[in-house]
Motif scaffolding. Sequence first.
Motif, PDB file in Angstrom:
ATOM      1  N   ILE A 145      13.961  14.905  -1.687  1.00 56.53           N
ATOM      2  CA  ILE A 145      14.290  16.323  -1.512  1.00 56.53           C
ATOM      3  C   ILE A 145      14.927  16.514  -0.132  1.00 56.53           C
ATOM      4  CG2 ILE A 145      13.312  18.671  -1.388  1.00 56.53           C
ATOM      5  CD1 ILE A 145      10.825  17.409  -2.873  1.00 56.53           C
ATOM      6  N   PHE A 146      15.992  17.308  -0.108  1.00 57.33           N
ATOM      7  CA  PHE A 146      16.595  17.693   1.174  1.00 57.33           C
ATOM      8  C   PHE A 146      16.444  19.194   1.343  1.00 57.33           C
ATOM      9  CE2 PHE A 146      19.089  13.828   0.371  1.00 57.33           C
ATOM     10  CZ  PHE A 146      19.132  13.250   1.636  1.00 57.33           C
ATOM     11  N   ILE A 147      16.048  19.618   2.536  1.00 60.06           N
ATOM     12  CA  ILE A 147      16.020  21.050   2.850  1.00 60.06           C
ATOM     13  C   ILE A 147      17.014  21.258   3.991  1.00 60.06           C
ATOM     14  CG2 ILE A 147      14.587  23.035   3.518  1.00 60.06           C
ATOM     15  CD1 ILE A 147      13.543  21.681   0.983  1.00 60.06           C
ATOM     16  N   ILE A 148      18.037  22.052   3.730  1.00 60.58           N
ATOM     17  CA  ILE A 148      19.056  22.287   4.755  1.00 60.58           C
ATOM     18  C   ILE A 148      18.956  23.743   5.202  1.00 60.58           C
ATOM     19  CG2 ILE A 148      21.533  22.187   5.271  1.00 60.58           C
ATOM     20  CD1 ILE A 148      21.692  20.102   2.913  1.00 60.58           C
ATOM     21  N   ASN A 149      18.594  23.922   6.472  1.00 57.89           N
ATOM     22  CA  ASN A 149      18.386  25.273   7.026  1.00 57.89           C
ATOM     23  C   ASN A 149      19.663  25.689   7.758  1.00 57.89           C
ATOM     24  OD1 ASN A 149      17.249  27.631   7.878  1.00 57.89           O
ATOM     25  ND2 ASN A 149      15.569  26.698   9.021  1.00 57.89           N
ATOM     26  N   THR A 150      20.359  26.665   7.207  1.00 59.33           N
ATOM     27  CA  THR A 150      21.705  26.999   7.702  1.00 59.33           C
ATOM     28  C   THR A 150      21.711  28.185   8.663  1.00 59.33           C
ATOM     29  OG1 THR A 150      22.036  28.507   5.862  1.00 59.33           O
ATOM     30  CG2 THR A 150      22.776  26.220   5.554  1.00 59.33           C
ATOM     31  N   CYS A 151      22.879  28.372   9.258  1.00 59.90           N
ATOM     32  CA  CYS A 151      23.053  29.427  10.261  1.00 59.90           C
ATOM     33  C   CYS A 151      24.341  30.185   9.933  1.00 59.90           C
ATOM     34  CB  CYS A 151      23.162  28.741  11.616  1.00 59.90           C
ATOM     35  SG  CYS A 151      23.781  29.788  12.909  1.00 59.90           S
ATOM     36  N   SER A 152      24.356  31.485  10.175  1.00 62.67           N
ATOM     37  CA  SER A 152      25.574  32.244   9.868  1.00 62.67           C
ATOM     38  C   SER A 152      26.441  32.403  11.102  1.00 62.67           C
ATOM     39  CB  SER A 152      25.210  33.620   9.322  1.00 62.67           C
ATOM     40  OG  SER A 152      24.495  34.333  10.294  1.00 62.67           O
ATOM     41  N   VAL A 153      25.872  32.113  12.249  1.00 60.05           N
ATOM     42  CA  VAL A 153      26.628  32.289  13.489  1.00 60.05           C
ATOM     43  C   VAL A 153      27.508  31.062  13.744  1.00 60.05           C
ATOM     44  CG1 VAL A 153      26.391  32.696  15.988  1.00 60.05           C
ATOM     45  CG2 VAL A 153      24.815  33.769  14.398  1.00 60.05           C
ATOM     46  N   THR A 154      27.055  29.911  13.256  1.00 62.47           N
ATOM     47  CA  THR A 154      27.808  28.670  13.448  1.00 62.47           C
ATOM     48  C   THR A 154      29.238  28.842  12.949  1.00 62.47           C
ATOM     49  OG1 THR A 154      25.771  27.586  12.804  1.00 62.47           O
ATOM     50  CG2 THR A 154      27.685  26.173  13.028  1.00 62.47           C
ATOM     51  N   GLU A 155      30.158  28.385  13.707  1.00 64.29           N
ATOM     52  CA  GLU A 155      31.575  28.348  13.324  1.00 64.29           C
ATOM     53  C   GLU A 155      31.702  27.511  12.040  1.00 64.29           C
ATOM     54  OE1 GLU A 155      34.984  29.745  14.286  1.00 64.29           O
ATOM     55  OE2 GLU A 155      33.540  30.007  15.916  1.00 64.29           O
ATOM     56  N   ASN A 156      32.470  27.953  11.089  1.00 66.02           N
ATOM     57  CA  ASN A 156      32.690  27.216   9.833  1.00 66.02           C
ATOM     58  C   ASN A 156      31.385  26.837   9.122  1.00 66.02           C
ATOM     59  OD1 ASN A 156      35.479  27.179  10.345  1.00 66.02           O
ATOM     60  ND2 ASN A 156      35.240  25.371  11.648  1.00 66.02           N
ATOM     61  N   ALA A 157      30.483  27.819   8.998  1.00 63.61           N
ATOM     62  CA  ALA A 157      29.180  27.551   8.365  1.00 63.61           C
ATOM     63  C   ALA A 157      29.371  26.938   6.972  1.00 63.61           C
ATOM     64  CB  ALA A 157      28.385  28.837   8.267  1.00 63.61           C
ATOM     65  N   ASP A 158      30.373  27.428   6.238  1.00 62.64           N
ATOM     66  CA  ASP A 158      30.584  26.931   4.877  1.00 62.64           C
ATOM     67  C   ASP A 158      30.962  25.454   4.867  1.00 62.64           C
ATOM     68  OD1 ASP A 158      32.861  27.725   6.194  1.00 62.64           O
ATOM     69  OD2 ASP A 158      33.950  28.289   4.380  1.00 62.64           O
ATOM     70  N   LYS A 159      31.891  25.106   5.753  1.00 62.54           N
ATOM     71  CA  LYS A 159      32.342  23.700   5.789  1.00 62.54           C
ATOM     72  C   LYS A 159      31.199  22.777   6.201  1.00 62.54           C
ATOM     73  CE  LYS A 159      37.227  24.243   6.704  1.00 62.54           C
ATOM     74  NZ  LYS A 159      37.829  24.890   7.857  1.00 62.54           N
ATOM     75  N   LYS A 160      30.426  23.236   7.215  1.00 60.87           N
ATOM     76  CA  LYS A 160      29.313  22.402   7.697  1.00 60.87           C
ATOM     77  C   LYS A 160      28.317  22.175   6.571  1.00 60.87           C
ATOM     78  CE  LYS A 160      29.394  22.519  12.545  1.00 60.87           C
ATOM     79  NZ  LYS A 160      29.499  23.579  13.513  1.00 60.87           N
ATOM     80  N   CYS A 161      28.012  23.250   5.856  1.00 64.33           N
ATOM     81  CA  CYS A 161      27.030  23.158   4.778  1.00 64.33           C
ATOM     82  C   CYS A 161      27.512  22.156   3.733  1.00 64.33           C
ATOM     83  CB  CYS A 161      26.856  24.548   4.175  1.00 64.33           C
ATOM     84  SG  CYS A 161      25.575  24.630   2.954  1.00 64.33           S
ATOM     85  N   LYS A 162      28.781  22.271   3.337  1.00 62.37           N
ATOM     86  CA  LYS A 162      29.341  21.341   2.331  1.00 62.37           C
ATOM     87  C   LYS A 162      29.253  19.896   2.807  1.00 62.37           C
ATOM     88  CE  LYS A 162      32.618  24.315   0.101  1.00 62.37           C
ATOM     89  NZ  LYS A 162      33.860  24.974   0.358  1.00 62.37           N
ATOM     90  N   LYS A 163      29.554  19.700   4.071  1.00 62.11           N
ATOM     91  CA  LYS A 163      29.558  18.345   4.625  1.00 62.11           C
ATOM     92  C   LYS A 163      28.154  17.720   4.578  1.00 62.11           C
ATOM     93  CE  LYS A 163      31.197  15.933   8.577  1.00 62.11           C
ATOM     94  NZ  LYS A 163      30.839  15.982   9.948  1.00 62.11           N
ATOM     95  N   ILE A 164      27.157  18.530   4.934  1.00 68.23           N
ATOM     96  CA  ILE A 164      25.783  18.001   4.956  1.00 68.23           C
ATOM     97  C   ILE A 164      25.312  17.688   3.533  1.00 68.23           C
ATOM     98  CG2 ILE A 164      23.401  18.453   5.688  1.00 68.23           C
ATOM     99  CD1 ILE A 164      24.746  20.435   7.750  1.00 68.23           C
TER     100      ILE A 164
END
Length: 439
Positions: A41-60
């Motif tokens: 199981i992976f839990i990825i805790n994201t941030c909305s302030v991070t630049e390019n949040a969408d791209k980072k999320c996809k990459k992880i």
Amino acid sequence: MKKVAFYTLGCKLNYSETSTISRMFENKGYQKVEFDQTPDIFIINTCSVTENADKKCKKIVKEAKKISPNSYVTIIGCYAQLKPQEIATIKGVDAVLGAAEKFRLIELLDGFAKEQEAKVLASEIQEATVFNNAFSINDRTRTFLKVQDGCNYGCAFCTIPLARGKSRSDSIANILDSAREIAASDVKEVVLTGVNIGDFGIQDGKRKERFADLVTALDEIEGINRFRISSIEPNLLTNETIEFVSRSKRFVPHFHIPLQSGSNTMLRAMGRRYLRELYEDRVSKIKTLMPHCCIGVDVIVGFPGETEELFLETYNFLNELPISYLHVFTYSERANTRATEMGGVVPMKVRNERSKMLRILSEKKRRQFYQENLGKTYTVLFEEDVEEGKMHGFTENYIRVSAKYDPMLINETKLVQLVEINEKGSVDIEEPEIVYEKH
Ligand code: SF4
């Protein structure tokens, strides 16, 4: 035993929450592993302030699937609350949980069985009214203790209220319990964390307690050497709190106070709740009582309407103020914020140039502050990192010092004299004698 791994983007609050969620998993019998140790199981805790949040999320997510192709991938955090449907379409994502659901994820995703479609469990942000307490115990030296969440302000550039909801806090009694638990685990420094911690005290929609009472109560906790107030809005930083810190046993002389702009025109456009005069007054009050106090400043450059003249107002204001360092943010458009509808958009090239100017100013301020403190004696809390045979630590007033590596010093405090600023920008100290103070 199922293996679970975590990845955290963003702020101290996210780190404290990931840490608490990981302890929930361990209590249920899951094994916490590193990201590359083939987790189930992976839990990825994201941030909305991070630049390019969408791209980072996809990459992880992509990275996770490469490591464990059959793993169950769950996305939580601010970005998950803001864009749940969009995230659900990312290949490899199995579940997206919003702010009101993330602390119940083990129960909500019962067994983590994969389904055809990604599960989206994200209520409207108005539903996130419960305060979930959290603290990080990642490294032994420092802990982030969450005391407050959400924000009732509506700054024109900020998505945090949309991602985290209304202001709400833990009770002082619960926070003291957490602090005692942290003290028992041998952590030496606690950083109070929240979205708007000066607004501490709202429970069930009503103001019940005060920040000044929280810090006074924490000051009595035995076993924790230092408390640091992470970031506090200038209009909520009262004389009472400043005076308290100046005579406190454990609260260190370090404030981080968001300014965002040194121009009153910009502060009004941003919807901030103070003018530059108030900011100046707060800094002057602090410095009068604690001349050695470290003051960090958040500042945004390139907000719509920021002309060259208004930017220079900010630059000159900061240049004159006895502050110690800046955190510079280059403004970037965020969906669903008022700022995106404002005129006077600043070209990206200009935003970057202004950002560079302030970063240089920050270095100058930091150096000046370090310089003023040379020759003085402070207590350093040494950390675990080693770099080219050197270890580091911070003084109570947040001066980064460098010393010859000695494993016996990790997580220990020691009185040292600041000698000189080295080529890496840290401060060299008198070689510590081997006399350890164990607290
Ligand atoms: S005070 Fe302003 S910038 Fe800070 S979280 Fe609240 S809305 Fe955002």
